[in-house]
Design a protein around this motif. Structure first.
Motif, PDB file in Angstrom:
ATOM      1  N   PHE A 199      49.551 121.274  89.677  1.00 43.75           N
ATOM      2  CA  PHE A 199      49.580 120.947  88.235  1.00 43.75           C
ATOM      3  C   PHE A 199      50.982 121.209  87.688  1.00 43.75           C
ATOM      4  O   PHE A 199      51.380 122.352  87.465  1.00 43.75           O
ATOM      5  CB  PHE A 199      48.536 121.768  87.477  1.00 43.75           C
ATOM      6  N   THR A 200      51.723 120.140  87.478  1.00 44.07           N
ATOM      7  CA  THR A 200      53.125 120.275  87.082  1.00 44.07           C
ATOM      8  C   THR A 200      53.411 119.546  85.768  1.00 44.07           C
ATOM      9  O   THR A 200      54.526 119.093  85.531  1.00 44.07           O
ATOM     10  CB  THR A 200      54.039 119.729  88.194  1.00 44.07           C
ATOM     11  N   ALA A 201      52.382 119.409  84.925  1.00 43.55           N
ATOM     12  CA  ALA A 201      52.581 118.710  83.642  1.00 43.55           C
ATOM     13  C   ALA A 201      53.672 119.378  82.812  1.00 43.55           C
ATOM     14  O   ALA A 201      54.349 118.717  82.023  1.00 43.55           O
ATOM     15  CB  ALA A 201      51.277 118.678  82.853  1.00 43.55           C
ATOM     16  N   PHE A 202      53.844 120.693  82.981  1.00 44.05           N
ATOM     17  CA  PHE A 202      54.897 121.401  82.250  1.00 44.05           C
ATOM     18  C   PHE A 202      56.071 121.765  83.164  1.00 44.05           C
ATOM     19  O   PHE A 202      56.864 122.653  82.842  1.00 44.05           O
ATOM     20  CB  PHE A 202      54.335 122.671  81.608  1.00 44.05           C
TER      21      PHE A 202
ATOM     22  N   THR B 209      43.341 115.925  80.483  1.00 41.07           N
ATOM     23  CA  THR B 209      44.129 114.781  80.004  1.00 41.07           C
ATOM     24  C   THR B 209      45.538 114.862  80.584  1.00 41.07           C
ATOM     25  O   THR B 209      46.090 113.873  81.068  1.00 41.07           O
ATOM     26  CB  THR B 209      44.207 114.793  78.457  1.00 41.07           C
ATOM     27  N   LEU B 210      46.127 116.072  80.537  1.00 39.80           N
ATOM     28  CA  LEU B 210      47.497 116.246  81.052  1.00 39.80           C
ATOM     29  C   LEU B 210      47.541 116.040  82.572  1.00 39.80           C
ATOM     30  O   LEU B 210      48.563 115.679  83.126  1.00 39.80           O
ATOM     31  CB  LEU B 210      48.025 117.641  80.714  1.00 39.80           C
ATOM     32  N   ARG B 211      46.404 116.296  83.237  1.00 38.17           N
ATOM     33  CA  ARG B 211      46.381 116.048  84.688  1.00 38.17           C
ATOM     34  C   ARG B 211      46.365 114.541  84.965  1.00 38.17           C
ATOM     35  O   ARG B 211      47.199 114.025  85.708  1.00 38.17           O
ATOM     36  CB  ARG B 211      45.144 116.686  85.341  1.00 38.17           C
TER      37      ARG B 211
ATOM     38  N   SER C 203      57.302 113.945  90.691  1.00 39.78           N
ATOM     39  CA  SER C 203      56.352 113.170  89.890  1.00 39.78           C
ATOM     40  C   SER C 203      55.013 113.890  89.728  1.00 39.78           C
ATOM     41  O   SER C 203      54.171 113.865  90.637  1.00 39.78           O
ATOM     42  CB  SER C 203      56.094 111.804  90.515  1.00 39.78           C
ATOM     43  N   PRO C 204      54.790 114.517  88.552  1.00 38.26           N
ATOM     44  CA  PRO C 204      53.470 115.102  88.300  1.00 38.26           C
ATOM     45  C   PRO C 204      52.349 114.061  88.423  1.00 38.26           C
ATOM     46  O   PRO C 204      51.271 114.366  88.920  1.00 38.26           O
ATOM     47  CB  PRO C 204      53.581 115.610  86.854  1.00 38.26           C
ATOM     48  N   LEU C 205      52.620 112.825  88.041  1.00 39.15           N
ATOM     49  CA  LEU C 205      51.588 111.781  88.113  1.00 39.15           C
ATOM     50  C   LEU C 205      51.073 111.634  89.546  1.00 39.15           C
ATOM     51  O   LEU C 205      49.867 111.476  89.768  1.00 39.15           O
ATOM     52  CB  LEU C 205      52.188 110.451  87.629  1.00 39.15           C
ATOM     53  N   MET C 206      51.963 111.709  90.511  1.00 41.89           N
ATOM     54  CA  MET C 206      51.569 111.598  91.914  1.00 41.89           C
ATOM     55  C   MET C 206      50.819 112.859  92.358  1.00 41.89           C
ATOM     56  O   MET C 206      49.736 112.776  92.932  1.00 41.89           O
ATOM     57  CB  MET C 206      52.812 111.394  92.774  1.00 41.89           C
ATOM     58  N   LEU C 207      51.398 114.034  92.048  1.00 39.51           N
ATOM     59  CA  LEU C 207      50.796 115.287  92.517  1.00 39.51           C
ATOM     60  C   LEU C 207      49.403 115.501  91.931  1.00 39.51           C
ATOM     61  O   LEU C 207      48.517 116.045  92.580  1.00 39.51           O
ATOM     62  CB  LEU C 207      51.680 116.476  92.138  1.00 39.51           C
ATOM     63  N   HIS C 208      49.201 115.034  90.698  1.00 35.87           N
ATOM     64  CA  HIS C 208      47.927 115.265  90.012  1.00 35.87           C
ATOM     65  C   HIS C 208      46.800 114.389  90.550  1.00 35.87           C
ATOM     66  O   HIS C 208      45.655 114.544  90.166  1.00 35.87           O
ATOM     67  CB  HIS C 208      48.089 115.000  88.501  1.00 35.87           C
TER      68      HIS C 208
ATOM     69  N   MET D 158      57.611 111.786  85.490  1.00 37.28           N
ATOM     70  CA  MET D 158      58.586 112.019  86.557  1.00 37.28           C
ATOM     71  C   MET D 158      59.816 112.672  85.937  1.00 37.28           C
ATOM     72  O   MET D 158      60.120 112.445  84.765  1.00 37.28           O
ATOM     73  CB  MET D 158      58.973 110.718  87.244  1.00 37.28           C
ATOM     74  N   PHE D 159      60.480 113.515  86.713  1.00 38.81           N
ATOM     75  CA  PHE D 159      61.763 114.053  86.272  1.00 38.81           C
ATOM     76  C   PHE D 159      62.647 114.283  87.491  1.00 38.81           C
ATOM     77  O   PHE D 159      62.173 114.225  88.629  1.00 38.81           O
ATOM     78  CB  PHE D 159      61.607 115.300  85.399  1.00 38.81           C
TER      79      PHE D 159
END
Ligand code: HEM
Length: 460
Positions: A396-399, A327-329, A361-366, A336-337
């Motif tokens: 995986f950069t959700a955190f 889900t977090l992926r 952007s984790p959304l992009m990387l995931h 984004m941060f």
């Protein structure tokens, strides 16, 4: 001052005044996932600000690890609020290491189990209030739940249940109002146009600060005897006590009263909206993928046998944890941060000037197919140990990552796993809307705006 002109491809399609902000807000997934095709580092414009976006996970890791050159700042999130700027999440590199050392003991493994007990109590309250056939909107309900968890994790040893409940209540109201930043600009415009309405709107903020100050006044000030017989390594079990008691090894100095207050607000802000967002997406995915839901139900039946999940159940809730990771992926709540460069720097062969804004952007990387096979498919088993690769781990950069990686990562993951398992053990959720909940892109989080559900008891 920049010594050289920046390089990096400029992404086409910028609109007058807003630049790419509208694309990012309205269609974050299609917009972000096309960027890696344009270059390893690309340039977009958010309003008047030029923003550099590294599109490869190796480059993102360089940004995250090198936190003195890629410092806090540059984005909309933290700069709005002074409270944030003096807390762990918002402070600049110069203050960060010291604050992190002082905050870390509050997240030690031995403390987390006692926070887990709070999650368990809040879960009992949540699920006891549910009725078979009940219909409601999941996101606001989960905001109330996560507010209650964090407020009690912070203050359970001093504050009465009702007092921390009040902090939780007003904080949840603020979050629902969008004061976390979702409607920051609109709020500012509205307050100019209609000051009386704005004052009414700010009432929850005032009430929240009053409730918080009331609780904080019950805690000993740094340096005062706590009166609880607290020594090094032990102490009252709530998070705020741990923060108040933390001391540097050398000079024995702790957090100042202002920093302590900021940490409390930081923990509320970081620990409420983000887990509520993640849980709402998890429940949405549960309603969309019946086969995955069936495996969640089966695991909950075996491990919990109808009980609320406890901290000690975590090692056995392996499928539930994979479901949460997936889900977090797919829907990383912090999608984004930002960072601000403190020197001219070269990244992936592109020149980035000092003072520039960099977006991760984790959304992009995931959704990068080099890191994840079939990246748009929901597949919790991709997190089986034998299927995890170096590339997926790096992407995986959700955190987040590096020295500023989420300090609440272990607790957050556990809270999500315990909640999902408990609900899956007792309830089936039917999504009563035929539509996919639209991802509502806020500057910090990517929450589904609504998730209307109908509850079906599994014990019938
Ligand atoms: C699903 C759960 C969570 C997710 C996905 C998440 C995500 C993140 C991310 C991506 C960052 C890094 C931001 C950056 O580098 O700019 C972060 C930082 C942080 N998070 Fe979390 N978080 C979660 C839960 C929590 C919880 C439960 C707490 C506390 C109770 C928390 C407290 C913090 C703090 C204090 C920071 C700043 C750390 C620092 O700068 O040293 N988070 N979080």
């Amino acid at each position: 001052m920049p010594t050289e002109e920046p390089t990096a491809v400029v992404v086409p399609g910028a609109l007058p005044v807003v630049g790419h902000a509208l694309h990012l807000r309205r269609r974050p997934i299609p917009f972000l996932t096309t960027l890696p095709r344009l270059g390893d580092v690309v340039r977009i414009r958010l309003g008047r600000t030029q923003v550099f976006v590294p599109c490869r996970s190796e480059l993102v890791q360089r940004v995250l690890v090198n936190d003195s050159t890629f410092d806090r700042g540059g984005g909309p999130q933290f700069e709005r609020s002074n409270e944030f700027a003096s807390g762990l999440a918002g402070c600049v590199h110069e203050h960060h290491r010291r604050q992190r050392r002082l905050v870390q003991p509050a997240f030690r493994t031995e403390r987390l189990a006692s926070y887990g007990a709070v999650v368990e109590q809040e879960l009992v309250a949540l699920t006891d209030s549910w009725r078979d056939g009940q219909e409601f909107d999941m996101f606001p309900a989960l905001l109330d739940f996560t507010s209650g968890v964090v407020a009690r994790v912070l203050f359970s040893s001093r504050a009465e249940h009702a007092a921390s409940g009040e902090v939780a209540h007003w904080f949840a109201v603020l979050m629902r109002q969008g004061d976390a930043g979702c409607r920051g600009l609109l709020t500012q415009v509205a307050s100019r146009l209609a000051p009386r309405t704005a004052r009414r709107r700010h009432r929850p903020l005032i009430d929240f600060h009053q409730a918080l100050d009331q609780i904080l006044s019950d805690y000993p000030r740094p340096g005062e005897n706590d009166g609880h017989g607290v020594g090094a390594g032990c102490g009252p079990r709530d998070m705020f006590s741990a923060l108040a008691l933390a001391r540097e090894k050398g000079d024995g100095a702790g957090l100042t009263p202002q920093e302590l207050r900021s940490q409390a607000i930081t923990m509320l802000a970081a620990g409420v909206y983000t887990p509520a967002t993640a849980l709402t997406w998890a429940f949405f995915l549960m309603s969309q993928y019946p086969q995955c839901a069936a495996r969640l139900h089966a695991e909950a039946d075996t491990v919990l046998d109808g009980h609320t999940a406890r901290w000690r159940d975590l090692p056995s809730l392996t499928y539930t944890e994979r479901f949460v990771s997936e889900t977090l992926r797919l829907y990383p709540p912090v999608w984004m941060f930002f960072r601000k460069t403190t020197a001219d720097v070269s990244l992936g062969g592109e020149r980035i000037p000092c003072g520039a804004t960099v977006m991760v952007s984790p959304l992009m990387l995931h959704r990068d197919e080099d890191a994840f096979a079939d990246p748009f498919t929901f597949d919790p088993d991709r997190w089986l140990p034998e299927r995890i690769t170096a590339a997926s781990r790096r992407a995986f950069t959700a955190f987040g990552g590096g020295p500023r990686r989420c300090i609440g990562d272990v607790f957050g993951l556990a809270e999500l796993t315990l909640t999902l398992a408990t609900v899956a053990g007792q309830w089936r959720l039917e999504n009563t809307s035929r539509k996919r909940p639209p991802a509502h892109a806020c500057p910090v989080n990517l929450p589904p705006r609504h998730l209307p559900v109908r509850l079906r008891s599994r014990s019938r």
